[in-house]
Design a protein around this motif. Structure first.
Motif, mmCIF file in Angstrom:
data_model
loop_
_atom_site.group_PDB
_atom_site.id
_atom_site.type_symbol
_atom_site.label_atom_id
_atom_site.label_comp_id
_atom_site.label_asym_id
_atom_site.label_seq_id
_atom_site.Cartn_x
_atom_site.Cartn_y
_atom_site.Cartn_z
ATOM 1 N N GLU A 75 55.609 37.071 39.003
ATOM 2 C CA GLU A 75 54.196 36.723 38.535
ATOM 3 C C GLU A 75 53.857 36.624 37.214
ATOM 4 O O GLU A 75 53.050 35.945 36.690
ATOM 5 C CB GLU A 75 52.978 37.466 39.644
ATOM 6 N N ASN A 76 54.283 37.872 36.553
ATOM 7 C CA ASN A 76 53.872 38.128 35.240
ATOM 8 C C ASN A 76 54.953 38.070 34.372
ATOM 9 O O ASN A 76 54.704 38.233 33.043
ATOM 10 C CB ASN A 76 53.392 39.474 35.177
ATOM 11 N N ALA A 77 56.094 37.559 34.593
ATOM 12 C CA ALA A 77 57.243 37.698 33.788
ATOM 13 C C ALA A 77 58.119 36.405 33.804
ATOM 14 O O ALA A 77 58.342 35.915 35.000
ATOM 15 C CB ALA A 77 58.243 38.938 33.964
ATOM 16 N N PRO A 100 55.910 31.682 34.180
ATOM 17 C CA PRO A 100 54.553 31.326 34.934
ATOM 18 C C PRO A 100 53.461 31.249 33.953
ATOM 19 O O PRO A 100 53.348 31.698 32.821
ATOM 20 C CB PRO A 100 54.452 32.552 35.594
ATOM 21 N N ARG A 101 52.475 30.115 34.302
ATOM 22 C CA ARG A 101 51.345 30.005 33.275
ATOM 23 C C ARG A 101 50.431 29.482 34.282
ATOM 24 O O ARG A 101 50.097 28.282 34.730
ATOM 25 C CB ARG A 101 51.881 28.666 32.618
ATOM 26 N N ASP A 102 49.205 30.649 34.808
ATOM 27 C CA ASP A 102 48.154 30.047 35.575
ATOM 28 C C ASP A 102 48.555 29.543 36.856
ATOM 29 O O ASP A 102 47.941 28.439 37.087
ATOM 30 C CB ASP A 102 47.130 29.603 34.837
ATOM 31 N N GLY A 103 49.440 29.650 37.619
ATOM 32 C CA GLY A 103 49.625 29.076 38.812
ATOM 33 C C GLY A 103 50.628 27.879 38.838
ATOM 34 O O GLY A 103 51.095 27.229 39.342
ATOM 35 N N ARG A 104 51.085 27.603 37.458
ATOM 36 C CA ARG A 104 51.893 26.371 36.942
ATOM 37 C C ARG A 104 53.189 27.285 36.213
ATOM 38 O O ARG A 104 53.172 28.288 36.253
ATOM 39 C CB ARG A 104 51.215 25.591 36.024
ATOM 40 N N CYS A 105 53.933 26.505 35.518
ATOM 41 C CA CYS A 105 54.987 27.099 34.880
ATOM 42 C C CYS A 105 55.440 26.215 33.781
ATOM 43 O O CYS A 105 55.170 24.955 33.557
ATOM 44 C CB CYS A 105 56.201 27.181 35.621
ATOM 45 N N GLN A 106 56.102 26.832 32.808
ATOM 46 C CA GLN A 106 56.899 26.149 31.537
ATOM 47 C C GLN A 106 58.153 26.226 31.718
ATOM 48 O O GLN A 106 58.606 27.382 32.044
ATOM 49 C CB GLN A 106 56.549 26.731 30.309
ATOM 50 N N VAL A 107 59.034 25.058 31.709
ATOM 51 C CA VAL A 107 60.344 25.259 31.569
ATOM 52 C C VAL A 107 61.168 24.978 30.512
ATOM 53 O O VAL A 107 60.910 24.213 29.887
ATOM 54 C CB VAL A 107 60.891 24.132 32.694
ATOM 55 N N ALA A 108 62.222 25.871 30.218
ATOM 56 C CA ALA A 108 63.030 25.462 28.992
ATOM 57 C C ALA A 108 64.386 25.615 29.218
ATOM 58 O O ALA A 108 65.025 26.405 30.067
ATOM 59 C CB ALA A 108 62.600 26.529 27.829
ATOM 60 N N TRP A 109 65.203 24.495 29.098
ATOM 61 C CA TRP A 109 66.767 24.311 29.195
ATOM 62 C C TRP A 109 67.319 24.207 27.922
ATOM 63 O O TRP A 109 66.802 23.278 27.157
ATOM 64 C CB TRP A 109 66.862 23.155 29.972
#
Length: 150
Positions: A75-77, A100-109
């Motif tokens: 949730e936090n990491a 994780p970002r406020d119920g959403r997310c950021q993805v980096a490949w």
């Protein structure tokens, strides 16, 4: 050496994005002429070997990758998966990060590809095609209209 990065924001929760991005056999459904196998079967962990076989008949090659880091998001990491490419044709590494970002997310490949035979002259086209192929792969795997985040 070709280095590229693909970044997307997604409306999916981090855990679901992680599940989709690390469903290795599904990668083959979105990369042309590629089939992906996983050994041993079961949950991914350090030591898992993923082999992407790309091509047709005699004109195919294997891209074996070993999972060397496996830390799903909480949730936090952020979550991070690092793969090391161990093939005769392609060497390098890949990292998938899900934040994780406020119920959403950021993805980096992020990925570094080294073709073992061709000259460095092919690095720029390899990086360009890697961004194109993996950008489409990430968008398809997330399946939620993921958008470029950078």
């Amino acid at each position: 050496m070709a280095v590229f990065r693909v970044a997307r924001s997604s409306s999916l929760p981090a855990a679901e994005a992680w599940r989709r991005l690390t469903d290795w056999p599904r990668h083959g459904a979105h990369v042309p002429l590629t089939r992906v196998t996983v050994e041993p079967p079961g949950p991914t962990r350090p030591g898992t070997l993923i082999v992407a076989r790309t091509g047709l008949g005699r004109f195919a090659f294997d891209d074996p990758m070993e999972v060397v880091r496996w830390a799903p998001p909480t949730e936090n990491a952020p979550g991070l998966c690092r793969l090391v490419k161990r093939g005769r044709v392609i060497a390098g590494w890949a990292e998938i990060e899900v934040r994780p970002r406020d119920g959403r997310c950021q993805v980096a490949w992020r990925e570094e590809i080294r073709l073992r035979r061709p000259p460095r002259l092919l690095d720029a086209p390899a990086a360009w095609s890697g961004r194109l192929v993996f950008g489409r792969l990430v968008r398809a795997l997330l399946g939620d209209g993921a958008r470029l985040s950078e």
